[in-house]
Design a protein around this motif. Structure first.
Motif, PDB file in Angstrom:
ATOM      1  N   MET A  41      10.173   6.671   0.414  1.00 23.85           N
ATOM      2  CA  MET A  41       9.945   5.276   0.697  1.00 23.85           C
ATOM      3  C   MET A  41      11.010   4.736   1.658  1.00 23.85           C
ATOM      4  O   MET A  41      10.736   3.817   2.408  1.00 23.85           O
ATOM      5  CB  MET A  41       9.947   4.470  -0.593  1.00 23.85           C
ATOM      6  N   THR A  42      12.167   5.321   1.621  1.00 22.37           N
ATOM      7  CA  THR A  42      13.228   4.831   2.505  1.00 22.37           C
ATOM      8  C   THR A  42      13.011   5.283   3.939  1.00 22.37           C
ATOM      9  O   THR A  42      13.532   4.662   4.865  1.00 22.37           O
ATOM     10  CB  THR A  42      14.605   5.320   2.029  1.00 22.37           C
ATOM     11  N   SER A  43      12.220   6.358   4.151  1.00 26.37           N
ATOM     12  CA  SER A  43      12.007   6.851   5.507  1.00 26.37           C
ATOM     13  C   SER A  43      10.837   6.161   6.216  1.00 26.37           C
ATOM     14  O   SER A  43      10.681   6.308   7.417  1.00 26.37           O
ATOM     15  CB  SER A  43      11.781   8.361   5.495  1.00 26.37           C
ATOM     16  N   LEU A  44      10.028   5.397   5.488  1.00 27.51           N
ATOM     17  CA  LEU A  44       8.895   4.698   6.089  1.00 27.51           C
ATOM     18  C   LEU A  44       9.322   3.320   6.574  1.00 27.51           C
ATOM     19  O   LEU A  44      10.072   2.617   5.899  1.00 27.51           O
ATOM     20  CB  LEU A  44       7.757   4.525   5.082  1.00 27.51           C
ATOM     21  N   THR A  45       8.803   2.949   7.717  1.00 31.20           N
ATOM     22  CA  THR A  45       9.039   1.582   8.175  1.00 31.20           C
ATOM     23  C   THR A  45       8.028   0.672   7.500  1.00 31.20           C
ATOM     24  O   THR A  45       7.030   1.129   6.943  1.00 31.20           O
ATOM     25  CB  THR A  45       8.875   1.477   9.700  1.00 31.20           C
ATOM     26  N   THR A  46       8.296  -0.578   7.550  1.00 32.61           N
ATOM     27  CA  THR A  46       7.384  -1.550   6.936  1.00 32.61           C
ATOM     28  C   THR A  46       6.010  -1.470   7.580  1.00 32.61           C
ATOM     29  O   THR A  46       4.986  -1.521   6.886  1.00 32.61           O
ATOM     30  CB  THR A  46       7.941  -2.977   7.092  1.00 32.61           C
ATOM     31  N   THR A  47       5.967  -1.283   8.865  1.00 32.85           N
ATOM     32  CA  THR A  47       4.697  -1.209   9.585  1.00 32.85           C
ATOM     33  C   THR A  47       3.901   0.024   9.177  1.00 32.85           C
ATOM     34  O   THR A  47       2.699  -0.063   8.915  1.00 32.85           O
ATOM     35  CB  THR A  47       4.944  -1.181  11.104  1.00 32.85           C
ATOM     36  N   SER A  48       4.553   1.166   9.087  1.00 33.89           N
ATOM     37  CA  SER A  48       3.818   2.381   8.704  1.00 33.89           C
ATOM     38  C   SER A  48       3.387   2.316   7.250  1.00 33.89           C
ATOM     39  O   SER A  48       2.304   2.794   6.887  1.00 33.89           O
ATOM     40  CB  SER A  48       4.651   3.630   8.973  1.00 33.89           C
ATOM     41  N   LEU A  49       4.204   1.739   6.375  1.00 35.99           N
ATOM     42  CA  LEU A  49       3.822   1.565   4.975  1.00 35.99           C
ATOM     43  C   LEU A  49       2.604   0.662   4.875  1.00 35.99           C
ATOM     44  O   LEU A  49       1.650   0.963   4.152  1.00 35.99           O
ATOM     45  CB  LEU A  49       4.984   0.978   4.167  1.00 35.99           C
ATOM     46  N   PHE A  50       2.601  -0.436   5.611  1.00 42.40           N
ATOM     47  CA  PHE A  50       1.458  -1.350   5.614  1.00 42.40           C
ATOM     48  C   PHE A  50       0.203  -0.634   6.125  1.00 42.40           C
ATOM     49  O   PHE A  50      -0.881  -0.792   5.572  1.00 42.40           O
ATOM     50  CB  PHE A  50       1.760  -2.579   6.479  1.00 42.40           C
ATOM     51  N   GLY A  51       0.355   0.182   7.161  1.00 47.22           N
ATOM     52  CA  GLY A  51      -0.785   0.920   7.709  1.00 47.22           C
ATOM     53  C   GLY A  51      -1.353   1.903   6.713  1.00 47.22           C
ATOM     54  O   GLY A  51      -2.572   2.027   6.560  1.00 47.22           O
ATOM     55  N   LYS A  52      -0.484   2.603   6.005  1.00 46.34           N
ATOM     56  CA  LYS A  52      -0.952   3.564   4.996  1.00 46.34           C
ATOM     57  C   LYS A  52      -1.646   2.857   3.829  1.00 46.34           C
ATOM     58  O   LYS A  52      -2.659   3.309   3.332  1.00 46.34           O
ATOM     59  CB  LYS A  52       0.201   4.414   4.501  1.00 46.34           C
ATOM     60  N   LEU A  53      -1.093   1.730   3.402  1.00 45.72           N
ATOM     61  CA  LEU A  53      -1.719   0.964   2.319  1.00 45.72           C
ATOM     62  C   LEU A  53      -3.087   0.421   2.747  1.00 45.72           C
ATOM     63  O   LEU A  53      -4.043   0.438   1.979  1.00 45.72           O
ATOM     64  CB  LEU A  53      -0.812  -0.183   1.873  1.00 45.72           C
ATOM     65  N   ARG A  54      -3.155  -0.051   3.968  1.00 46.48           N
ATOM     66  CA  ARG A  54      -4.428  -0.573   4.499  1.00 46.48           C
ATOM     67  C   ARG A  54      -5.464   0.548   4.589  1.00 46.48           C
ATOM     68  O   ARG A  54      -6.626   0.360   4.236  1.00 46.48           O
ATOM     69  CB  ARG A  54      -4.189  -1.202   5.877  1.00 46.48           C
ATOM     70  N   GLU A  55      -5.041   1.720   5.047  1.00 42.79           N
ATOM     71  CA  GLU A  55      -5.943   2.869   5.150  1.00 42.79           C
ATOM     72  C   GLU A  55      -6.455   3.269   3.767  1.00 42.79           C
ATOM     73  O   GLU A  55      -7.643   3.538   3.582  1.00 42.79           O
ATOM     74  CB  GLU A  55      -5.197   4.040   5.791  1.00 42.79           C
ATOM     75  N   HIS A  56      -5.552   3.274   2.791  1.00 46.06           N
ATOM     76  CA  HIS A  56      -5.943   3.613   1.418  1.00 46.06           C
ATOM     77  C   HIS A  56      -6.939   2.590   0.865  1.00 46.06           C
ATOM     78  O   HIS A  56      -7.929   2.945   0.222  1.00 46.06           O
ATOM     79  CB  HIS A  56      -4.702   3.681   0.529  1.00 46.06           C
ATOM     80  N   GLU A  57      -6.675   1.320   1.127  1.00 46.65           N
ATOM     81  CA  GLU A  57      -7.574   0.262   0.659  1.00 46.65           C
ATOM     82  C   GLU A  57      -8.968   0.409   1.262  1.00 46.65           C
ATOM     83  O   GLU A  57      -9.978   0.261   0.566  1.00 46.65           O
ATOM     84  CB  GLU A  57      -6.984  -1.097   1.023  1.00 46.65           C
ATOM     85  N   LEU A  58      -9.051   0.709   2.543  1.00 45.03           N
ATOM     86  CA  LEU A  58     -10.343   0.893   3.201  1.00 45.03           C
ATOM     87  C   LEU A  58     -11.091   2.097   2.624  1.00 45.03           C
ATOM     88  O   LEU A  58     -12.311   2.046   2.434  1.00 45.03           O
ATOM     89  CB  LEU A  58     -10.153   1.059   4.710  1.00 45.03           C
ATOM     90  N   GLU A  59     -10.367   3.162   2.324  1.00 46.95           N
ATOM     91  CA  GLU A  59     -10.981   4.356   1.743  1.00 46.95           C
ATOM     92  C   GLU A  59     -11.530   4.058   0.346  1.00 46.95           C
ATOM     93  O   GLU A  59     -12.644   4.460  -0.003  1.00 46.95           O
ATOM     94  CB  GLU A  59      -9.962   5.508   1.682  1.00 46.95           C
ATOM     95  N   ILE A  60     -10.779   3.314  -0.452  1.00 44.02           N
ATOM     96  CA  ILE A  60     -11.239   2.929  -1.796  1.00 44.02           C
ATOM     97  C   ILE A  60     -12.493   2.070  -1.693  1.00 44.02           C
ATOM     98  O   ILE A  60     -13.463   2.266  -2.434  1.00 44.02           O
ATOM     99  CB  ILE A  60     -10.122   2.177  -2.566  1.00 44.02           C
ATOM    100  N   ASN A  61     -12.506   1.107  -0.785  1.00 43.14           N
ATOM    101  CA  ASN A  61     -13.682   0.250  -0.604  1.00 43.14           C
ATOM    102  C   ASN A  61     -14.899   1.067  -0.158  1.00 43.14           C
ATOM    103  O   ASN A  61     -16.008   0.846  -0.629  1.00 43.14           O
ATOM    104  CB  ASN A  61     -13.392  -0.858   0.405  1.00 43.14           C
ATOM    105  N   ARG A  62     -14.683   2.029   0.753  1.00 43.00           N
ATOM    106  CA  ARG A  62     -15.776   2.874   1.223  1.00 43.00           C
ATOM    107  C   ARG A  62     -16.346   3.698   0.075  1.00 43.00           C
ATOM    108  O   ARG A  62     -17.562   3.813  -0.087  1.00 43.00           O
ATOM    109  CB  ARG A  62     -15.293   3.802   2.340  1.00 43.00           C
ATOM    110  N   LEU A  63     -15.478   4.241  -0.765  1.00 42.66           N
ATOM    111  CA  LEU A  63     -15.935   5.032  -1.906  1.00 42.66           C
ATOM    112  C   LEU A  63     -16.694   4.172  -2.913  1.00 42.66           C
ATOM    113  O   LEU A  63     -17.707   4.607  -3.486  1.00 42.66           O
ATOM    114  CB  LEU A  63     -14.748   5.718  -2.590  1.00 42.66           C
ATOM    115  N   ASN A  64     -16.241   2.942  -3.135  1.00 41.41           N
ATOM    116  CA  ASN A  64     -16.934   2.033  -4.055  1.00 41.41           C
ATOM    117  C   ASN A  64     -18.326   1.683  -3.541  1.00 41.41           C
ATOM    118  O   ASN A  64     -19.292   1.634  -4.302  1.00 41.41           O
ATOM    119  CB  ASN A  64     -16.121   0.763  -4.282  1.00 41.41           C
ATOM    120  N   VAL A  65     -18.449   1.429  -2.247  1.00 38.82           N
ATOM    121  CA  VAL A  65     -19.746   1.109  -1.657  1.00 38.82           C
ATOM    122  C   VAL A  65     -20.679   2.303  -1.771  1.00 38.82           C
ATOM    123  O   VAL A  65     -21.845   2.176  -2.153  1.00 38.82           O
ATOM    124  CB  VAL A  65     -19.584   0.670  -0.181  1.00 38.82           C
TER     125      VAL A  65
END
Length: 65
Positions: A1-25
């Motif tokens: 967690m210390t090696s990730l920037t805030t921007t890359s962490l946000f991008g990974k979280l957003r990508e995960h959220e989109l994948e979860i939504n796609r799987l739910n649909v």
């Protein structure tokens, strides 16, 4: 967690959220396609049939009396 920037962490979280939504649909669409409705039929049991026969016989007897 210390090696990730805030921007890359946000991008990974957003990508995960989109994948979860796609799987739910996809899951809800699969459930909709696979749903099956069955009709239920009520069958008289022997006990119900004999009770009705006794009632019919009793009503015929009382009419004749």
């Amino acid at each position: 967690m210390t090696s990730l920037t805030t921007t890359s962490l946000f991008g990974k979280l957003r990508e995960h959220e989109l994948e979860i939504n796609r799987l739910n649909v996809q899951e809800s669409e699969d459930k909709h396609v696979r749903s099956v409705a069955l009709k239920a039929a009520k069958h008289k049991s022997e006990q119900e049939s004999s009770d009705e026969s006794e009632e019919e016989n009793l009503s015929l007897l009382s009419k004749n009396f």
